[in-house]
Design a protein around this motif. Sequence first.
Motif, PDB file in Angstrom:
ATOM      1  N   HIS A  36     -17.925  -3.895  17.284  1.00  0.00           N
ATOM      2  CA  HIS A  36     -17.144  -4.096  18.510  1.00  0.00           C
ATOM      3  C   HIS A  36     -16.707  -2.740  19.093  1.00  0.00           C
ATOM      4  CE1 HIS A  36     -16.951  -8.442  18.054  1.00  0.00           C
ATOM      5  NE2 HIS A  36     -16.686  -8.265  16.767  1.00  0.00           N
ATOM      6  N   GLU A  37     -16.384  -1.771  18.210  1.00  0.00           N
ATOM      7  CA  GLU A  37     -16.051  -0.436  18.696  1.00  0.00           C
ATOM      8  C   GLU A  37     -17.300   0.263  19.243  1.00  0.00           C
ATOM      9  OE1 GLU A  37     -14.029   1.864  15.811  1.00  0.00           O
ATOM     10  OE2 GLU A  37     -12.405   0.417  15.527  1.00  0.00           O
ATOM     11  N   VAL A  38     -18.428   0.033  18.583  1.00  0.00           N
ATOM     12  CA  VAL A  38     -19.690   0.585  19.087  1.00  0.00           C
ATOM     13  C   VAL A  38     -19.969   0.059  20.489  1.00  0.00           C
ATOM     14  CG1 VAL A  38     -22.181   0.690  18.731  1.00  0.00           C
ATOM     15  CG2 VAL A  38     -20.637   0.899  16.775  1.00  0.00           C
ATOM     16  N   GLY A  39     -19.762  -1.224  20.690  1.00  0.00           N
ATOM     17  CA  GLY A  39     -19.960  -1.805  22.013  1.00  0.00           C
ATOM     18  C   GLY A  39     -19.033  -1.202  23.044  1.00  0.00           C
ATOM     19  N   ALA A  40     -17.781  -0.918  22.659  1.00  0.00           N
ATOM     20  CA  ALA A  40     -16.832  -0.307  23.593  1.00  0.00           C
ATOM     21  C   ALA A  40     -17.272   1.104  23.968  1.00  0.00           C
ATOM     22  CB  ALA A  40     -15.436  -0.284  22.966  1.00  0.00           C
ATOM     23  N   ILE A  41     -17.732   1.883  22.981  1.00  0.00           N
ATOM     24  CA  ILE A  41     -18.186   3.250  23.261  1.00  0.00           C
ATOM     25  C   ILE A  41     -19.422   3.242  24.148  1.00  0.00           C
ATOM     26  CG2 ILE A  41     -19.119   5.343  22.205  1.00  0.00           C
ATOM     27  CD1 ILE A  41     -17.344   4.769  19.781  1.00  0.00           C
ATOM     28  N   LEU A  42     -20.362   2.357  23.848  1.00  0.00           N
ATOM     29  CA  LEU A  42     -21.582   2.292  24.659  1.00  0.00           C
ATOM     30  C   LEU A  42     -21.273   1.842  26.090  1.00  0.00           C
ATOM     31  CD1 LEU A  42     -24.134   0.734  22.134  1.00  0.00           C
ATOM     32  CD2 LEU A  42     -23.912   3.117  22.852  1.00  0.00           C
ATOM     33  N   ALA A  43     -20.316   0.909  26.238  1.00  0.00           N
ATOM     34  CA  ALA A  43     -19.933   0.472  27.588  1.00  0.00           C
ATOM     35  C   ALA A  43     -19.341   1.632  28.379  1.00  0.00           C
ATOM     36  CB  ALA A  43     -18.937  -0.681  27.496  1.00  0.00           C
ATOM     37  N   GLY A  44     -18.473   2.425  27.727  1.00  0.00           N
ATOM     38  CA  GLY A  44     -17.907   3.587  28.405  1.00  0.00           C
ATOM     39  C   GLY A  44     -18.965   4.610  28.772  1.00  0.00           C
ATOM     40  N   LEU A  45     -19.932   4.835  27.869  1.00  0.00           N
ATOM     41  CA  LEU A  45     -21.011   5.789  28.156  1.00  0.00           C
ATOM     42  C   LEU A  45     -21.874   5.325  29.320  1.00  0.00           C
ATOM     43  CD1 LEU A  45     -22.197   6.822  24.571  1.00  0.00           C
ATOM     44  CD2 LEU A  45     -21.136   8.289  26.289  1.00  0.00           C
ATOM     45  N   ILE A  46     -22.165   4.037  29.363  1.00  0.00           N
ATOM     46  CA  ILE A  46     -22.997   3.513  30.453  1.00  0.00           C
ATOM     47  C   ILE A  46     -22.306   3.708  31.801  1.00  0.00           C
ATOM     48  CG2 ILE A  46     -23.948   1.398  31.447  1.00  0.00           C
ATOM     49  CD1 ILE A  46     -24.489   0.459  28.574  1.00  0.00           C
ATOM     50  N   VAL A  47     -21.020   3.400  31.857  1.00  0.00           N
ATOM     51  CA  VAL A  47     -20.270   3.572  33.109  1.00  0.00           C
ATOM     52  C   VAL A  47     -20.220   5.046  33.497  1.00  0.00           C
ATOM     53  CG1 VAL A  47     -18.016   3.306  34.195  1.00  0.00           C
ATOM     54  CG2 VAL A  47     -18.913   1.488  32.747  1.00  0.00           C
ATOM     55  N   LEU A  48     -19.989   5.914  32.513  1.00  0.00           N
ATOM     56  CA  LEU A  48     -19.921   7.345  32.795  1.00  0.00           C
ATOM     57  C   LEU A  48     -21.246   7.877  33.323  1.00  0.00           C
ATOM     58  CD1 LEU A  48     -18.493  10.095  32.617  1.00  0.00           C
ATOM     59  CD2 LEU A  48     -19.260  10.229  30.244  1.00  0.00           C
ATOM     60  N   ILE A  49     -22.339   7.513  32.683  1.00  0.00           N
ATOM     61  CA  ILE A  49     -23.653   7.990  33.117  1.00  0.00           C
ATOM     62  C   ILE A  49     -23.979   7.485  34.516  1.00  0.00           C
ATOM     63  CG2 ILE A  49     -26.129   7.895  32.641  1.00  0.00           C
ATOM     64  CD1 ILE A  49     -24.587   9.715  30.778  1.00  0.00           C
ATOM     65  N   LEU A  50     -23.638   6.245  34.814  1.00  0.00           N
ATOM     66  CA  LEU A  50     -23.907   5.706  36.147  1.00  0.00           C
ATOM     67  C   LEU A  50     -23.120   6.458  37.212  1.00  0.00           C
ATOM     68  CD1 LEU A  50     -23.959   1.848  35.460  1.00  0.00           C
ATOM     69  CD2 LEU A  50     -25.903   3.325  35.994  1.00  0.00           C
ATOM     70  N   ILE A  51     -21.857   6.764  36.925  1.00  0.00           N
ATOM     71  CA  ILE A  51     -21.034   7.485  37.903  1.00  0.00           C
ATOM     72  C   ILE A  51     -21.579   8.896  38.132  1.00  0.00           C
ATOM     73  CG2 ILE A  51     -18.746   8.459  38.324  1.00  0.00           C
ATOM     74  CD1 ILE A  51     -17.569   6.058  36.849  1.00  0.00           C
ATOM     75  N   VAL A  52     -21.888   9.595  37.039  1.00  0.00           N
ATOM     76  CA  VAL A  52     -22.409  10.956  37.161  1.00  0.00           C
ATOM     77  C   VAL A  52     -23.756  10.958  37.871  1.00  0.00           C
ATOM     78  CG1 VAL A  52     -23.240  12.932  35.842  1.00  0.00           C
ATOM     79  CG2 VAL A  52     -21.136  11.784  35.159  1.00  0.00           C
ATOM     80  N   GLU A  53     -24.596   9.975  37.557  1.00  0.00           N
ATOM     81  CA  GLU A  53     -25.907   9.905  38.204  1.00  0.00           C
ATOM     82  C   GLU A  53     -25.767   9.655  39.704  1.00  0.00           C
ATOM     83  OE1 GLU A  53     -29.969  10.331  37.870  1.00  0.00           O
ATOM     84  OE2 GLU A  53     -28.505  10.433  36.242  1.00  0.00           O
ATOM     85  N   TYR A  54     -24.828   8.814  40.093  1.00  0.00           N
ATOM     86  CA  TYR A  54     -24.618   8.531  41.517  1.00  0.00           C
ATOM     87  C   TYR A  54     -24.131   9.781  42.255  1.00  0.00           C
ATOM     88  CZ  TYR A  54     -22.512   6.566  45.741  1.00  0.00           C
ATOM     89  OH  TYR A  54     -22.155   6.307  47.040  1.00  0.00           O
ATOM     90  N   ILE A  55     -23.156  10.472  41.665  1.00  0.00           N
ATOM     91  CA  ILE A  55     -22.603  11.663  42.312  1.00  0.00           C
ATOM     92  C   ILE A  55     -23.646  12.767  42.393  1.00  0.00           C
ATOM     93  CG2 ILE A  55     -20.852  13.461  42.141  1.00  0.00           C
ATOM     94  CD1 ILE A  55     -19.013  11.415  40.840  1.00  0.00           C
ATOM     95  N   SER A  56     -24.363  13.010  41.294  1.00  0.00           N
ATOM     96  CA  SER A  56     -25.388  14.060  41.304  1.00  0.00           C
ATOM     97  C   SER A  56     -26.519  13.738  42.272  1.00  0.00           C
ATOM     98  CB  SER A  56     -25.942  14.249  39.895  1.00  0.00           C
ATOM     99  OG  SER A  56     -26.572  13.064  39.434  1.00  0.00           O
TER     100      SER A  56
END
Length: 268
Positions: free
Chosen positions: A238-258
Motif C-alpha cells: 500500500h505504501e508502494v502504491g502511494a509512492i508510485l502514485a506520487g511519482l506518476i503525478v510528479l512526472i506528468l506535471i514536469v513533462e507538461y511544463i517541460s
Amino acid sequence: MTDKIRAKLNEQPHRWIFQFGSILLLFVLMLWSTTTLQYKGSSDQMTIVKSIITGIFTPDLEFLFNLTTQGVPYLLLETICIAFLGTVVGAVLAIPISFLSATNLVPYPIAIVGRIFIMAVRTVPVFVYGLMFIRVTGPGAFAGLMTMSVCSIGMVSKMYIESIEDLDIKILESFDACGCTMFQKIRYGILPQLLPDFTSTIIYRFDMNLRDATVLGLVGAGGIGAPLIFAMNAYRWHEVGAILAGLIVLILIVEYISGKIRTKLARG
C-alpha cells in the motif's frame, strides 16, 4: 504492350517466398526458445501477486498526503531538488568543457582531449557514481546531488558541442566588419544562437535526472527511492502504491511544463 509488361513482372523474383520463409523461421525459433522457460508457480506466489496488485491500486492515502518529512510530498520535493540542483551544477560545469572541446573554436588536439574526458565521464554508470559519492560524503541528498551533477556533465557537454559547432560564423564575421567588441559578439552573436539549444538540453536532462534521482535513492543517495525499496522489501504494497502514485503525478506535471517550455523555445 500489356503482354510485355506482364512478362517482365513474371520475371521478377518472388519475394513473398523469402518473406514467408523468414517469418516462418522466426516463429519456429520463438517456439523453440520457449522450451527453456520453466514455470514453478504455486498458490503462495499467486497470493503474493494478488497482494502486490491490490496494494498498488489501493495506495495508503495517509502516507500519500502526509506533509511531514516522512510523507510522500516531502520525499518528492527532495527528489526534485536533487534533480534540479544536479542539473544546474552539471550544466554550468559543462559550458567551459564544451567550448574547449569544440573543433571550430580550439585546436584539434585540445578538442580531442576534451572529448576523451567527456566520453570517460559518460562511460561510468550512474550507480557507480552514487556508490562513490556515498563513500565520500555519506548517504544523503548531497551524494545524490553530486552524482547527478557529474552524470549531467557527460550528456550536456556532448549536446553543447553539437550546438557550438553549428554556429553561424557569418554572423560573427558581420559583427567583426561592424567593429564590434568581443563582448558584443558574444552578447548579440553567440548567445542568441546557443541559448535556445542550451535551454532545451538542460530541460531534457532535468527530465532524465528526475528519474535517475528516484533510482539513486536505492543506494542511499537521498530522494524517494530508499523508502520505495524499503516498502517493497517489507511487503508494504500500500505504501508502494502511494509512492508510485506520487511519482506518476510528479512526472506528468514536469513533462507538461517541460513540453510547454520546449514548444515556446522552438517557436521563438
